[in-house]
Design a protein around this motif. Structure first.
Motif, PDB file in Angstrom:
ATOM      1  N   PRO A  29      22.102 -10.597 -13.107  1.00 33.81           N
ATOM      2  CA  PRO A  29      22.034 -10.575 -14.582  1.00 33.81           C
ATOM      3  C   PRO A  29      21.745 -11.946 -15.180  1.00 33.81           C
ATOM      4  CG  PRO A  29      23.909  -9.298 -13.793  1.00 33.81           C
ATOM      5  CD  PRO A  29      23.347  -9.999 -12.595  1.00 33.81           C
ATOM      6  N   ALA A  30      22.231 -13.001 -14.533  1.00 36.16           N
ATOM      7  CA  ALA A  30      22.023 -14.355 -15.060  1.00 36.16           C
ATOM      8  C   ALA A  30      20.566 -14.786 -15.023  1.00 36.16           C
ATOM      9  CB  ALA A  30      22.874 -15.358 -14.274  1.00 36.16           C
ATOM     10  N   ALA A  31      19.727 -14.075 -14.263  1.00 37.55           N
ATOM     11  CA  ALA A  31      18.327 -14.468 -14.127  1.00 37.55           C
ATOM     12  C   ALA A  31      17.464 -14.009 -15.294  1.00 37.55           C
ATOM     13  CB  ALA A  31      17.753 -13.930 -12.823  1.00 37.55           C
ATOM     14  N   THR A  32      17.967 -13.095 -16.114  1.00 39.10           N
ATOM     15  CA  THR A  32      17.182 -12.583 -17.227  1.00 39.10           C
ATOM     16  C   THR A  32      17.705 -13.110 -18.552  1.00 39.10           C
ATOM     17  OG1 THR A  32      18.558 -10.597 -17.506  1.00 39.10           O
ATOM     18  CG2 THR A  32      16.719 -10.462 -15.949  1.00 39.10           C
ATOM     19  N   ALA A  33      16.828 -13.158 -19.535  1.00 35.64           N
ATOM     20  CA  ALA A  33      17.224 -13.651 -20.859  1.00 35.64           C
ATOM     21  C   ALA A  33      18.179 -12.693 -21.546  1.00 35.64           C
ATOM     22  CB  ALA A  33      15.979 -13.857 -21.720  1.00 35.64           C
ATOM     23  N   ALA A  50       6.034 -15.383  -6.343  1.00 40.04           N
ATOM     24  CA  ALA A  50       6.400 -16.801  -6.346  1.00 40.04           C
ATOM     25  C   ALA A  50       6.320 -17.391  -4.942  1.00 40.04           C
ATOM     26  CB  ALA A  50       7.806 -16.980  -6.918  1.00 40.04           C
ATOM     27  N   VAL A  51       6.939 -16.732  -3.963  1.00 39.27           N
ATOM     28  CA  VAL A  51       6.924 -17.240  -2.589  1.00 39.27           C
ATOM     29  C   VAL A  51       5.504 -17.285  -2.045  1.00 39.27           C
ATOM     30  CG1 VAL A  51       7.662 -16.772  -0.214  1.00 39.27           C
ATOM     31  CG2 VAL A  51       9.280 -16.504  -2.100  1.00 39.27           C
ATOM     32  N   CYS A  52       4.705 -16.297  -2.387  1.00 39.16           N
ATOM     33  CA  CYS A  52       3.316 -16.246  -1.922  1.00 39.16           C
ATOM     34  C   CYS A  52       2.378 -17.010  -2.848  1.00 39.16           C
ATOM     35  CB  CYS A  52       2.864 -14.790  -1.789  1.00 39.16           C
ATOM     36  SG  CYS A  52       3.824 -13.842  -0.593  1.00 39.16           S
ATOM     37  N   VAL A  53       2.949 -17.792  -3.770  1.00 37.90           N
ATOM     38  CA  VAL A  53       2.220 -18.637  -4.729  1.00 37.90           C
ATOM     39  C   VAL A  53       1.011 -17.907  -5.310  1.00 37.90           C
ATOM     40  CG1 VAL A  53       3.035 -20.846  -3.856  1.00 37.90           C
ATOM     41  CG2 VAL A  53       1.039 -19.829  -2.800  1.00 37.90           C
ATOM     42  N   THR A  54       1.290 -16.735  -5.879  1.00 37.55           N
ATOM     43  CA  THR A  54       0.230 -15.904  -6.435  1.00 37.55           C
ATOM     44  C   THR A  54       0.136 -16.048  -7.949  1.00 37.55           C
ATOM     45  OG1 THR A  54       0.574 -14.306  -4.656  1.00 37.55           O
ATOM     46  CG2 THR A  54      -0.690 -13.562  -6.565  1.00 37.55           C
ATOM     47  N   GLY A  55       1.206 -15.717  -8.659  1.00 39.71           N
ATOM     48  CA  GLY A  55       1.188 -15.837 -10.108  1.00 39.71           C
ATOM     49  C   GLY A  55       1.063 -14.518 -10.845  1.00 39.71           C
ATOM     50  N   LEU A  56       0.818 -13.425 -10.131  1.00 36.47           N
ATOM     51  CA  LEU A  56       0.805 -12.122 -10.791  1.00 36.47           C
ATOM     52  C   LEU A  56       2.215 -11.800 -11.287  1.00 36.47           C
ATOM     53  CD1 LEU A  56      -1.429  -9.915  -8.440  1.00 36.47           C
ATOM     54  CD2 LEU A  56      -2.016 -10.787 -10.714  1.00 36.47           C
ATOM     55  N   ALA A  57       2.308 -11.166 -12.442  1.00 35.57           N
ATOM     56  CA  ALA A  57       3.616 -10.872 -13.017  1.00 35.57           C
ATOM     57  C   ALA A  57       3.581  -9.524 -13.731  1.00 35.57           C
ATOM     58  CB  ALA A  57       4.031 -11.964 -13.992  1.00 35.57           C
ATOM     59  N   VAL A  58       4.684  -8.804 -13.621  1.00 35.52           N
ATOM     60  CA  VAL A  58       4.803  -7.521 -14.311  1.00 35.52           C
ATOM     61  C   VAL A  58       5.604  -7.658 -15.596  1.00 35.52           C
ATOM     62  CG1 VAL A  58       4.539  -6.121 -12.241  1.00 35.52           C
ATOM     63  CG2 VAL A  58       6.809  -6.973 -12.871  1.00 35.52           C
ATOM     64  N   VAL A  59       6.191  -8.836 -15.815  1.00 37.77           N
ATOM     65  CA  VAL A  59       6.909  -9.134 -17.055  1.00 37.77           C
ATOM     66  C   VAL A  59       6.513 -10.531 -17.503  1.00 37.77           C
ATOM     67  CG1 VAL A  59       8.886  -7.630 -16.574  1.00 37.77           C
ATOM     68  CG2 VAL A  59       8.906 -10.005 -15.777  1.00 37.77           C
ATOM     69  N   THR A  61       6.945 -14.195 -18.138  1.00 29.49           N
ATOM     70  CA  THR A  61       7.850 -15.144 -17.499  1.00 29.49           C
ATOM     71  C   THR A  61       8.761 -15.828 -18.497  1.00 29.49           C
ATOM     72  OG1 THR A  61       6.176 -15.552 -15.784  1.00 29.49           O
ATOM     73  CG2 THR A  61       7.956 -17.163 -15.984  1.00 29.49           C
ATOM     74  N   GLU A  62       8.230 -16.227 -19.641  1.00 33.53           N
ATOM     75  CA  GLU A  62       9.020 -16.996 -20.606  1.00 33.53           C
ATOM     76  C   GLU A  62      10.080 -16.145 -21.289  1.00 33.53           C
ATOM     77  OE1 GLU A  62       8.324 -19.927 -24.464  1.00 33.53           O
ATOM     78  OE2 GLU A  62       6.948 -18.274 -24.061  1.00 33.53           O
ATOM     79  N   SER A 166       3.915 -25.578 -10.353  1.00 36.56           N
ATOM     80  CA  SER A 166       3.103 -24.367 -10.296  1.00 36.56           C
ATOM     81  C   SER A 166       1.634 -24.686 -10.030  1.00 36.56           C
ATOM     82  CB  SER A 166       3.244 -23.586 -11.605  1.00 36.56           C
ATOM     83  OG  SER A 166       2.545 -22.363 -11.552  1.00 36.56           O
ATOM     84  N   ALA A 167       1.124 -25.765 -10.646  1.00 37.95           N
ATOM     85  CA  ALA A 167      -0.287 -26.117 -10.479  1.00 37.95           C
ATOM     86  C   ALA A 167      -0.572 -26.645  -9.078  1.00 37.95           C
ATOM     87  CB  ALA A 167      -0.695 -27.153 -11.520  1.00 37.95           C
ATOM     88  N   PHE A 168       0.225 -27.601  -8.589  1.00 38.08           N
ATOM     89  CA  PHE A 168      -0.050 -28.175  -7.274  1.00 38.08           C
ATOM     90  C   PHE A 168       0.060 -27.128  -6.174  1.00 38.08           C
ATOM     91  CE2 PHE A 168       1.411 -30.132  -3.314  1.00 38.08           C
ATOM     92  CZ  PHE A 168       0.348 -30.988  -3.065  1.00 38.08           C
ATOM     93  N   ASN A 169       0.998 -26.201  -6.333  1.00 35.32           N
ATOM     94  CA  ASN A 169       1.181 -25.161  -5.327  1.00 35.32           C
ATOM     95  C   ASN A 169       0.287 -23.944  -5.563  1.00 35.32           C
ATOM     96  OD1 ASN A 169       3.519 -26.072  -3.512  1.00 35.32           O
ATOM     97  ND2 ASN A 169       4.328 -26.435  -5.561  1.00 35.32           N
ATOM     98  N   ASN A 170      -0.641 -24.062  -6.516  1.00 37.12           N
ATOM     99  CA  ASN A 170      -1.604 -22.990  -6.782  1.00 37.12           C
ATOM    100  C   ASN A 170      -0.908 -21.672  -7.089  1.00 37.12           C
ATOM    101  OD1 ASN A 170      -4.856 -23.463  -5.644  1.00 37.12           O
ATOM    102  ND2 ASN A 170      -3.360 -25.105  -5.577  1.00 37.12           N
ATOM    103  N   ALA A 171       0.195 -21.741  -7.834  1.00 33.91           N
ATOM    104  CA  ALA A 171       0.990 -20.540  -8.090  1.00 33.91           C
ATOM    105  C   ALA A 171       0.549 -19.797  -9.342  1.00 33.91           C
ATOM    106  CB  ALA A 171       2.472 -20.893  -8.194  1.00 33.91           C
ATOM    107  N   GLY A 172       0.209 -20.517 -10.408  1.00 36.76           N
ATOM    108  CA  GLY A 172      -0.295 -19.849 -11.597  1.00 36.76           C
ATOM    109  C   GLY A 172       0.757 -19.341 -12.558  1.00 36.76           C
ATOM    110  N   PHE A 173       2.031 -19.579 -12.281  1.00 35.24           N
ATOM    111  CA  PHE A 173       3.069 -19.175 -13.237  1.00 35.24           C
ATOM    112  C   PHE A 173       3.059 -20.131 -14.428  1.00 35.24           C
ATOM    113  CE2 PHE A 173       4.811 -16.917  -9.599  1.00 35.24           C
ATOM    114  CZ  PHE A 173       5.301 -15.761 -10.190  1.00 35.24           C
TER     115      PHE A 173
END
Length: 442
Positions: A29-33, A50-59, A61-62, A166-173
């Motif tokens: 629960p602490a992980a969500t706003a 995140a682990v696969c440094v992809t950046g796709l998201a279903v929600v 992030t902010e 996020s940028a250096f690791n090519n994550a895209g978040f």
């Protein structure tokens, strides 16, 4: 546990454990706003991305995640970017100052080093170089957010560190729902992020060699020559192609002035290398730009870099193989070096597996969702190449579709060949040769 002794299996297992830990943390629960659990599928998808440094998201992030959740995502990105085995090797060194053979073999596979005696030195350099690049990117972004956009210093530091990692690791978040669209005309932010993406995606062996002998290109290894050559070519051709295609698109480059259009085109050529960021609305691009983006995403970044895809070295090797075959040469030469047949087979196998995985996954996702083929193909390639770009359908593919994307991201990060060798029980050697017979091709 005998099967885990194989380095490739250790890497796959390490990434799987990181995804599991990330899923558990993001499900708190602490992980969500809203202080309510996110749901296991949302947590699993985000942790894998995140682990696969992809950046796709279903929600978003902010708005969806709390500060704790965002910090967890950044941590997972860092772990995924450096590689589970690289991090494990570092911790082993710090604790015991000694490195066992099994751990060295695992780190060798992850960092793509050619000499096992160099693994410890390489791992130290990888971590130090990564931290230096991330700090530099974070500092530049922090200064811009604080001075140019009036963010409080604490908030500016937070934004700078998060997006630098996020940028250096090519994550895209990104911590904005439109990624970096609002900064399309800001060269400080766009070029800083682009530089971090390119440097992180080159690959650690190439970066180290450039640092040693950047003034003497003739002494570069084949790996460095192919990586630099293909990277520069793709960036140049991609920039020109996006500039021509999207110049008059009223939903992308159209409202920008000429200088900003050039910068947006360059960023659009950089982003598919596996970064996942975008400074224009990807969903509003013309289909021709989608196709170009898919090709760039599929190719990806450099070997042993933080990006995904089949890698620029694979494409470079295939180009030389085709050229040698067209010229009727029995050997493939790059510069003054002969390319081993095993490397040629690896490049062909990796490409064929990549095409097969994308084709089968696209067929499955088209069957599972109501979306058109072009949007589904874009989503599949983005997941497999861990590029993280989307036309906007990620959250609308349903539970089964999201599970499929999770598998694609995991396969794309660990690599088809690594995953295949991890699943294989044994590697059998053939002690005899069969008679040769020619087969008509074409």
């Amino acid at each position: 546990m005998k099967g885990l002794r194989h380095p490739a299996r250790l890497i796959v297992t390490g990434f799987a454990l990181a995804v599991l830990v990330g899923t558990v943390l993001l499900a708190l629960p602490a992980a969500t706003a809203s202080d309510r659990p996110a749901g296991w599928l949302v947590a699993l998808f985000t942790a894998t991305s995140a682990v696969c440094v992809t950046g796709l998201a279903v929600v978003d992030t902010e708005t969806h995640w709390s500060v704790f959740g965002e910090v967890v995502i950044a941590g997972l990105v860092q772990v995924g970017g450096l590689g589970i085995m690289t991090m494990a090797t570092l911790f082993t060194l710090l604790v015991s100052h000694r490195l066992g053979l099994r751990a060295r073999m695992a780190a060798q596979v992850e960092t793509k080093t050619l000499n096992m005696s160099d693994v410890r030195r390489v791992v130290r350099k990888v971590v130090l170089f990564s931290l230096v690049c991330e700090v530099a990117a974070a500092a530049a972004l922090t200064a811009r957010f604080a001075v140019g956009y009036g963010e409080p210093l604490g908030r500016a530091v937070y934004l700078g560190v998060f997006h630098g990692v996020s940028a250096f690791n090519n994550a895209g978040f990104a911590l904005w729902p439109d990624s970096l669209v609002r900064f399309a005309g800001d060269p400080w932010i766009c070029l800083t992020v682009a530089a971090a993406v390119v440097v992180g995606g080159l690959g650690f062996p190439v970066v180290f060699e450039l640092a040693r002998s950047w003034r003497r290109p003739r002494r570069w290894s084949v790996l460095t020559r192919v990586t630099i050559g293909v990277t520069v070519s793709l960036l140049a051709l991609g920039t020109v192609a996006f500039l021509v295609t999207e110049w008059r698109n009223p939903a992308t480059f159209g409202p920008l002035d000429d200088g900003d259009k050039l910068m947006a085109a360059f960023f659009a050529a950089v982003a598919p290398r596996s970064s996942g960021f975008n400074t224009v609305d990807v969903g509003a691009m013309y289909p021709t730009s989608w196709l170009l983006t898919e090709l760039l995403m599929f190719i990806g970044a450099g070997s042993s870099g933080t990006g995904g895809g089949i890698k620029v070295t694979t494409v470079g090797i295939l180009a030389f193989v085709v050229w040698a075959e067209l010229r009727g040469e029995s050997r493939v030469n790059i510069g003054h070096r002969r390319l081993p047949e095993a490397t040629q087979r690896q490049a062909v196998t990796l490409t064929a597996l990549g095409v097969l995985i994308v084709a089968v996954s696209t067929y499955a996702l088209v069957a599972l969702t109501p979306h058109s083929l072009d949007r589904v193909l874009f989503e599949v390639v983005a997941a497999f190449a861990t590029a993280g770009m989307s036309t906007g359908i990620t959250s609308d593919v349903g539970a089964a579709g999201q599970v499929l994307l999770v598998l694609l991201m995991f396969i794309g990060r660990t690599g088809p060949l690594t995953l295949g060798s991890a699943l294989a029980l044994n590697r059998r050697a053939r002690h005899y040769e069969l008679p040769e017979e020619r087969v008509i091709v074409g």
